[in-house]
Design a protein around this motif. Structure first.
Motif, PDB file in Angstrom:
ATOM      1  N   GLN A 123       0.768  -1.047   0.037  1.00 23.79           N
ATOM      2  CA  GLN A 123       0.099  -0.184  -0.073  1.00 23.79           C
ATOM      3  C   GLN A 123       0.996   1.370  -0.066  1.00 23.79           C
ATOM      4  O   GLN A 123       0.498   2.134  -0.499  1.00 23.79           O
ATOM      5  CB  GLN A 123      -0.817  -0.027   1.184  1.00 23.79           C
ATOM      6  CG  GLN A 123      -2.013  -1.022   1.197  1.00 23.79           C
ATOM      7  CD  GLN A 123      -2.906  -1.038   2.438  1.00 23.79           C
ATOM      8  OE1 GLN A 123      -2.417  -1.031   3.562  1.00 23.79           O
ATOM      9  NE2 GLN A 123      -4.317  -0.787   2.350  1.00 23.79           N
ATOM     10  N   ASN A 163     -10.537   3.599  -0.846  1.00 24.88           N
ATOM     11  CA  ASN A 163      -9.471   2.423  -1.414  1.00 24.88           C
ATOM     12  C   ASN A 163      -8.133   2.861  -1.303  1.00 24.88           C
ATOM     13  O   ASN A 163      -7.188   1.923  -1.977  1.00 24.88           O
ATOM     14  CB  ASN A 163     -10.087   2.030  -2.743  1.00 24.88           C
ATOM     15  CG  ASN A 163     -11.369   1.809  -3.089  1.00 24.88           C
ATOM     16  OD1 ASN A 163     -11.921   0.908  -2.151  1.00 24.88           O
ATOM     17  ND2 ASN A 163     -12.023   2.321  -4.019  1.00 24.88           N
ATOM     18  N   ASN A 165      -6.410   4.974  -2.608  1.00 26.76           N
ATOM     19  CA  ASN A 165      -5.776   5.812  -3.976  1.00 26.76           C
ATOM     20  C   ASN A 165      -5.311   7.178  -3.458  1.00 26.76           C
ATOM     21  O   ASN A 165      -5.929   7.712  -2.905  1.00 26.76           O
ATOM     22  CB  ASN A 165      -6.920   5.652  -5.054  1.00 26.76           C
ATOM     23  CG  ASN A 165      -7.198   4.438  -5.566  1.00 26.76           C
ATOM     24  OD1 ASN A 165      -6.359   3.318  -5.715  1.00 26.76           O
ATOM     25  ND2 ASN A 165      -8.431   4.008  -5.441  1.00 26.76           N
TER      26      ASN A 165
END
Length: 331
Positions: A123, A163, A165
Motif C-alpha cells: 500500500q 480505497n 488511492n
C-alpha cells in the motif's frame, strides 16, 4: 474577485448559505484542520440533487491573499484531470468569504498514517507511485500547453480515498509556466514547510520541476521511516529539529517505542540498516540537480508483484524490494 474570473467559472460557484448548511454553520465539531491561513471543515453538500461528502477550505488572512489563493487553485484544478489529483467541487466568493470546496477523501492525509502498522508495504508503495504519476502528469503532460510546479509537496497534502488511492492536493502555491519553460528555472516565492523545500531554492530563489521531486524524496523517507520529517509545534508552524539525517533516523529506528507502535514497520525495516538510509540520502552540498523522476517508478504498478523491483529512494541510492516481504537488498 474579477468579473472575468467569476464569469469563466460561474458553473463552480456555490452559495455561501449552502456551505454554511453543509458544515453546520462552520461548527467546531466539523473542523478537521487549521493553520494561520485556513480552516478546513468536513460536511455534506447538496449538489445536483445528491448529498456528497465535501471538505470546505475557508481561507483566512488578508483579502489579497485569499483572492490569489482561490484564483490559483480553481483555475489550476479545473484545468487538470487525473485520477491521482484531488477533485474540486466548487468555490464561494461572497461578502468577505473565500472558500474552496473539494471532494472528501475518506482516509485523510498520508501524514496521519505514516506510523500506522496496518498500512502494508505494498500500500505504501502504491501511494508513492500515485504521487509519482500525479507529478509526471502536472510536469510533463503533452496534451497541455503549460506545465505546473506544485511547490508544496508533503505528506499532509497527499490525500487517500476509501480505497487508499492517492489524491494530490494543496495547489495554493503552485506555479504555472509555459511548456517552453518546462525545463528552465523560474523565479518563485515559496511559502511551504521548510523541511520539504529544496535547498537550491534557498540559495537561488528559483524553482523547477526538480523542486517538487526533492520534496517527494523527503516524503519517500517519511514513508520508509514511518515518521514525519519535522515535529509540529503546538500552534502554527513547526519546530526545526535540525541535525544530520543519521541523527534524525537514529532517534526512532529500532527503539522500543517505535517497535511497539509500528511492529510491522519495524519488521520490514530490519532488512535496511540505518547506514543504508543515510547513504541513500544527500550529501551536504547536494542540490535538486541530483534528483530525477525515474520512468520505472510510474511502471511499478503494472508489474508482476511476485517479482523483485527497484524503488528509487532518491539521490542515486536504490533498494530492491519484494512486495509484502522484508527482503531488502542494498545496491
Amino acid at each position: 474577485m474579477s468579473s472575468s474570473f467569476s464569469k469563466h467559472f460561474a458553473r463552480l460557484q456555490i452559495p455561501l448559505k449552502d456551505i454554511d448548511s453543509a458544515t453546520n454553520s462552520f461548527s467546531d465539531t466539523n473542523l478537521i484542520g487549521e493553520s494561520a491561513l485556513r480552516k478546513v471543515y468536513k460536511g455534506r453538500l447538496l449538489r445536483s440533487e445528491q448529498q456528497i461528502d465535501i471538505v470546505a477550505k475557508r481561507l483566512l488572512g488578508k483579502d489579497e491573499y485569499k483572492k490569489a489563493v482561490l484564483q490559483v487553485e480553481i483555475s489550476t484544478l479545473s484545468s487538470l484531470k487525473h485520477e491521482n489529483l484531488v477533485s474540486v467541487v466548487g468555490f464561494c466568493d461572497e461578502k468577505d468569504e473565500k472558500i474552496i470546496i473539494y471532494k472528501h477523501e475518506a482516509n485523510g492525509s498520508l501524514e496521519k498514517h505514516l506510523k500506522d502498522p496496518s498500512l502494508t508495504w505494498m500500500q505504501r508503495l502504491e501511494i508513492c507511485v500515485g504521487v509519482a504519476r500525479a507529478l509526471s502528469y502536472i510536469h510533463y503532460d503533452k496534451e497541455r500547453n503549460f506545465s505546473l510546479i506544485h511547490c508544496n509537496i508533503k505528506s499532509s497534502k497527499i490525500l487517500l480515498d476509501v480505497n487508499w488511492n492517492t489524491k494530490l492536493s494543496g495547489f495554493e502555491f503552485s506555479k504555472i509556466i509555459t511548456a517552453a519553460r518546462r525545463n528552465r528555472l523560474n523565479l518563485a516565492n515559496l511559502n511551504g514547510t521548510k523541511r520539504y523545500i529544496d535547498p537550491s531554492y534557498k540559495k537561488t530563489g528559483f524553482v523547477s520541476h526538480k523542486t517538487d521531486v526533492y520534496s517527494f524524496g523527503v516524503v519517500l523517507f517519511e514513508v520508509l521511516c514511518g515518521r514525519r520529517a519535522y515535529i509540529p509545534s503546538q500552534q502554527y508552524g513547526q519546530e526545526d529539529t535540525g541535525g544530520k539525517l543519521e541523527e534524525i533516523v537514529g532517534e526512532d529506528w529500532g527503539s522500543p517505542q517505535f517497535t511497539e507502535e509500528s511492529p510491522s514497520l519495524s519488521k520490514h525495516h530490519s532488512g535496511v540498516t540505518k547506514q543504508d538510509a543515510v547513504e541513500a540520502g544527500p550529501g551536504q552540498d547536494d542540490t535538486s540537480d541530483n534528483f530525477f523522476m525515474p520512468p520505472s517508478v510510474v511502471d511499478i504498478g503494472r508489474r508482476d508483484t511476485s517479482q523483485t523491483f527497484p524503488m528509487q529512494l532518491s539521490f542515486g541510492g536504490m533498494v530492491h524490494m519484494r512486495p509484502e516481504s522484508s527482503d531488502f537488498v542494498r545496491m
